[in-house]
Design an enzyme around this catalytic site. Structure first.
Site, mmCIF file in Angstrom:
data_model
loop_
_atom_site.group_PDB
_atom_site.id
_atom_site.type_symbol
_atom_site.label_atom_id
_atom_site.label_comp_id
_atom_site.label_asym_id
_atom_site.label_seq_id
_atom_site.Cartn_x
_atom_site.Cartn_y
_atom_site.Cartn_z
ATOM 1 N N TRP A 139 -8.910 5.189 -6.720
ATOM 2 C CA TRP A 139 -9.734 5.482 -5.538
ATOM 3 C C TRP A 139 -9.111 6.570 -4.675
ATOM 4 O O TRP A 139 -9.735 7.144 -3.812
ATOM 5 C CB TRP A 139 -9.978 4.202 -4.715
ATOM 6 C CG TRP A 139 -8.783 3.707 -3.920
ATOM 7 C CD1 TRP A 139 -7.573 3.341 -4.434
ATOM 8 C CD2 TRP A 139 -8.678 3.537 -2.503
ATOM 9 N NE1 TRP A 139 -6.722 2.929 -3.430
ATOM 10 C CE2 TRP A 139 -7.378 3.037 -2.220
ATOM 11 C CE3 TRP A 139 -9.546 3.742 -1.432
ATOM 12 C CZ2 TRP A 139 -6.934 2.756 -0.928
ATOM 13 C CZ3 TRP A 139 -9.096 3.459 -0.143
ATOM 14 C CH2 TRP A 139 -7.819 2.980 0.104
ATOM 15 N N GLU A 151 -2.188 -4.136 -0.729
ATOM 16 C CA GLU A 151 -1.950 -4.910 -1.953
ATOM 17 C C GLU A 151 -0.838 -5.941 -1.786
ATOM 18 O O GLU A 151 -0.483 -6.618 -2.745
ATOM 19 C CB GLU A 151 -1.625 -3.965 -3.110
ATOM 20 C CG GLU A 151 -2.825 -3.145 -3.551
ATOM 21 C CD GLU A 151 -2.493 -2.117 -4.603
ATOM 22 O OE1 GLU A 151 -1.287 -1.806 -4.787
ATOM 23 O OE2 GLU A 151 -3.418 -1.591 -5.241
ATOM 24 N N LYS A 192 1.255 -3.351 3.257
ATOM 25 C CA LYS A 192 1.743 -2.252 2.417
ATOM 26 C C LYS A 192 1.179 -0.913 2.869
ATOM 27 O O LYS A 192 1.856 0.108 2.887
ATOM 28 C CB LYS A 192 1.323 -2.528 0.975
ATOM 29 C CG LYS A 192 1.752 -1.470 -0.012
ATOM 30 C CD LYS A 192 1.263 -1.810 -1.416
ATOM 31 C CE LYS A 192 1.661 -0.744 -2.410
ATOM 32 N NZ LYS A 192 0.986 -0.915 -3.703
HETATM 33 C C1 BGC Z 1 -1.684 1.751 -3.792
HETATM 34 C C2 BGC Z 1 -3.131 1.961 -4.173
HETATM 35 C C3 BGC Z 1 -3.236 3.256 -4.924
HETATM 36 C C4 BGC Z 1 -2.268 3.295 -6.099
HETATM 37 C C5 BGC Z 1 -2.229 4.653 -6.763
HETATM 38 C C6 BGC Z 1 -0.830 1.767 -5.039
HETATM 39 O O1 BGC Z 1 0.512 1.609 -4.707
HETATM 40 O O2 BGC Z 1 -1.524 0.536 -3.125
HETATM 41 O O3 BGC Z 1 -3.923 2.028 -3.016
HETATM 42 O O4 BGC Z 1 -4.532 3.435 -5.370
HETATM 43 O O5 BGC Z 1 -0.971 3.021 -5.660
HETATM 44 O O6 BGC Z 1 -1.793 5.628 -5.867
#
Ligand code: BGC
Length: 775
Positions: A357, A488, A601
């Site tokens: 995303w 996350e 995060k």
């Molecule tokens: C982030 C996500 C992101 C992914 C790729 C993860 O650490 O929490 O939002 O899409 O990394 O950059």
């Protein structure tokens, strides 16, 4: 945090060799051209720690997932960007000793990434164990003029010895990924050929059957004079090499030129790969290194014309912003609708080189303003082309009637990430894809996009949300249960505020889009209604009902929205009170401890407030900002930029600047202790946003550009270029004034600090101080 990169406005410079930092530098000094890229591995043998990386866009392998208990709906595979054929490799022996920085004494070392002209350079002086002192100078690049080509010049000067130099020029396809679930090799040889100075290898990826033909030509030159080629040829499975021994005297300089072509079956028919490869090699070898390099510098010059940001008075910030812009353009140029922007670009294996995303939420704004409209349009079309797979993906999870759930991670439209809490739950990504359509149209005014592609995607996304919500009898509201928000560090939460908000917004926007297309393009509308078997009355009534009755968690006493149900039940701790020895917590704490802590995060509530800022008054924004900022640990690279933009909006110059530095120098200073795995390419777009949307306050409202400039105290000024609806503008912000130049053939009306301003074609306007009226 590390501080070993020399500050310079146009170059990334490492002086002195520290093997502990070598993998970080391999990432920082990576080169690429949108079609392929490469970590800054040494050309010659290196027995120290290294992550070898040569990557080709769109070429991947579906590695078998590793899960203990298989459950319905799990993705079949985890896609991997492939470490591809290594064409830069050389083995150099001096008086029979292999040159290897790890086993010799490095007397001096300098590595430079020249961002202005687009090449990587290295100068090394070393003493071998046999006492020979030699200087190595290497220069290499991936051409942005002919994006299937690369070139290397490698010069060895004998400083104190007479003797022999043995050069082996290698084309090595016997490579592995460091990150492979079962340690498999992913390539099989299809063809090899070696004639004189030329070596050609065609390799096929297992399972996906992409063919890539890599060819090299090697030329040797001694003290400026071409040497006759007497190469001895070595042929092994997936490996070709040519070696030659040259007698030298002290002071002699031996140059090795290597030209390379990577020709992939994604762009040419498999039968023609070898022929195209040979033709391409001939073209570049005929041109020669110096001319190719000149073309490269000119092409980068043009890119900088539309995308550069100039910062006066802060060389570190200047270096950082260019570093970010440079890597974005090394990763994605927008020429090919099948390609996208992996979070690590061509600088590492992590994140599999796939699309997240990140593209829609962060990268689209950057390309909208710095490149032709087609570039961001292509990013949108990429998702349009994946719509059937997104529908299939939703079906696998039990959704129906054309509902689409775009994958969290994808190469070809299929979900290819194997953590269930991400693939099943991090469904907010659907919202970002819809938001990017809105953002693109808001910026460009290209409403035809809705008619041609956008509406179909929006209907499918809206259908997903309409099935994913459920009515809560207890709350008398629609709720969304069991999700992971952008943060996350929480899984399986109920009513993540951001997810509920973006879901509801998608439903409203899809309704608006339907009305627009119905009115403006009735034929297209009817065809689409038939294609999607859309039941306008029933479906839109439900959409509206959801929008009107969506549940949003909040805490009235604190005057804030809640990240999710129950967030305040957690022990409330502030990041500032956490001993820095715990940073980053994802490396130092158990996952269980992270999930139970209140630490966030990445921007979550604030991400929503950033997207829809006009819905919130300044006080609400401030309360939420103060609350969530204190708890956000920014362990996603995507986080600080959103905080920087909001801090700037709230007039908090100090914090806006702090966050800016954190996003801008995230990799250069290795803030999160993970640069060695690759750079955070997608968050680099966030750095650009922090300047343009943050400090300069650029927004598009009702088809007009608005600016609300502020200047970090430390800076004398900054300026940037913007492409907007056919206009080319340059905006310069200094302490006492802002100057906007209109380099277009038409007048433009825009707004500065809320006041309208007309800037005639080919002229400029100065606005004195930030609060004074326009003159
Ligand atoms: C982030 C996500 C992101 C992914 C790729 C993860 O650490 O929490 O939002 O899409 O990394 O950059």
């Amino acid at each position: 945090m590390k501080d070993y990169i020399t500050t310079d406005e146009w170059n990334i410079i490492e002086e002195g060799f520290n093997p502990d930092y070598h993998k970080i530098s391999e990432s920082l000094f990576s080169i690429g051209n949108g079609r392929m890229g490469q970590r800054a591995n040494f050309e010659e043998t290196y027995s120290g720690k290294t992550l070898q990386g040569n990557y080709i866009a769109g070429i991947y392998y579906p590695d078998k997932t590793r899960v203990g208990w298989w459950k319905n709906g799990y993705p079949e595979y985890f896609a991997k960007v492939l470490n591809a054929c290594n064409w830069i490799a050389l083995e150099i022996k001096v008086n029979n000793e292999i040159v290897d920085l790890s086993t010799s004494e490095v007397l001096s070392f300098k590595r430079i990434l020249n961002m202005k002209e687009g090449y990587l350079e290295r100068e090394t002086l070393l003493r071998l164990n046999n006492g020979c002192v030699l200087e190595i100078k290497s220069t290499r690049f991936y051409s942005i003029v002919d994006d299937e080509c690369g070139a290397l010049k490698y010069q060895i000067t004998a400083k104190n010895f007479d003797g022999i130099i043995h050069v082996k020029s290698i084309l090595d396809g016997d490579v592995k990924n460091q990150d492979a679930n079962y340690g498999d090799k992913f390539w099989t040889q299809v063809y090899q050929e070696q004639i004189k100075q030329q070596a050609i290898l065609t390799l096929r990826t297992n399972k996906t059957e992409f063919d890539v033909c890599t060819g090299i030509e090697t030329y040797l030159v001694l003290n400026g004079k071409a040497l006759e080629n007497t190469f001895e040829q070595i042929q092994k499975e997936k490996y070709l090499a040519s070696s030659q021994t040259i007698t030298v005297k002290a002071g002699d300089q031996l140059s090795v030129f290597k030209y390379a072509a990577n020709i992939s079956s994604e762009n040419h028919s498999k039968e023609n790969l070898v022929e195209v490869c040979k033709r391409t090699l001939k073209n570049i070898a005929d041109k020669g290194f110096a001319k190719l390099l000149k073309e490269q510098a000119d092409a980068w010059g043009l890119k900088w014309k539309t995308s550069d940001i100039l910062i006066k008075g802060d060389a570190k910030a200047q270096q950082a912003i260019r570093f970010n812009i440079y890597h974005l353009y090394q990763t994605y140029t927008g020429k090919d609708v099948r390609l996208n922007i992996g979070p690590k670009g061509f600088t590492g294996e992590k994140y599999g080189g796939s699309t997240y995303w990140d593209t829609e939420a962060y990268c689209v704004p950057f390309y909208l303003s710095t490149a032709e409209q087609e570039v961001s349009r292509n990013l949108l079309i990429y998702r349009y082309r994946h719509l059937p797979k997104a529908i299939e993906n939703a079906e696998k999870l039990g959704f129906k009637n054309g509902a689409a759930l775009y994958p969290m991670v994808t190469m070809n439209g299929e979900e290819c990430h194997n953590e269930w809490e991400i693939t099943f739950e991090e469904i907010h990504r659907n919202g970002a894809i819809a938001y990017a359509i809105f953002n693109y149209i808001r910026y460009t005014g290209d409403k035809d996009y809705l008619v041609d592609y956008g509406l179909e995607v929006l209907i499918a996304i809206a259908r997903f949300w309409s099935q994913r919500v459920n009515w809560s009898e207890q709350k008398k509201r629609f709720v969304i249960l069991g999700v992971t928000g952008p943060n996350e560090y929480e899984n399986n939460v109920n009513n993540n505020w951001y997810t509920n908000l973006i879901a509801s917004w998608c439903l409203s926007y899809a309704t608006e889009a339907l009305a627009y297309v119905e009115e403006k393009a009735p034929h297209v509308y009817s065809a689409l209604i038939a294609k999607t078997t859309f039941d306008k009355i029933t479906e839109t009534v439900r959409w509206n009902e959801i929008v009107e009755n969506m549940y949003y968690p909040e805490d009235k006493d604190l005057g804030i929205v809640l990240q999710q149900d129950g967030y305040l039940d957690k022990e409330q701790m502030m990041v500032r009170d956490l001993d820095p020895k715990h940073y980053p917590i994802h490396q130092n704490w158990s996952w269980d401890r992270i999930l139970r802590s209140c630490f966030i995060k990445q921007a979550d509530v604030l991400q929503g407030m950033y997207f829809f800022e006009d819905n919130y008054d300044e006080e609400t924004l401030r309360r939420n900002f103060d609350f969530y900022e204190a708890r956000t640990i920014h362990e996603s690279s995507l986080s600080p930029c959103v905080h920087s933009i909001l801090a700037a909006k709230l007039g908090d110059e100090k914090r806006a600047y702090e966050f800016y530095l954190r996003t801008a120098r995230l990799d250069l200073d290795d803030y999160n202790n993970d640069t060695q795995d690759g750079l955070h390419i997608t968050s680099m777009a966030g750095t650009w946003m922090s300047v343009v949307e943050g400090f300069a306050g650029m927004r598009v409202r009702d088809g007009y550009l608005h600016f609300k400039p502020m200047l970090p105290e430390k800076w004398e000024s900054y300026s940037f270029n913007i492409l907007f609806r056919g206009f080319k503008l340059n905006v310069k912000v200094a302490h006492d004034y802002t100057i906007i130049q209109n380099h277009s053939i038409e007048n433009i009306k825009l707004f500065v600090n809320g006041s309208p301003l007309l800037i005639k074609a080919e002229s400029e306007k100065e606005i004195l101080s930030l609060k004074k009226e326009c003159i």
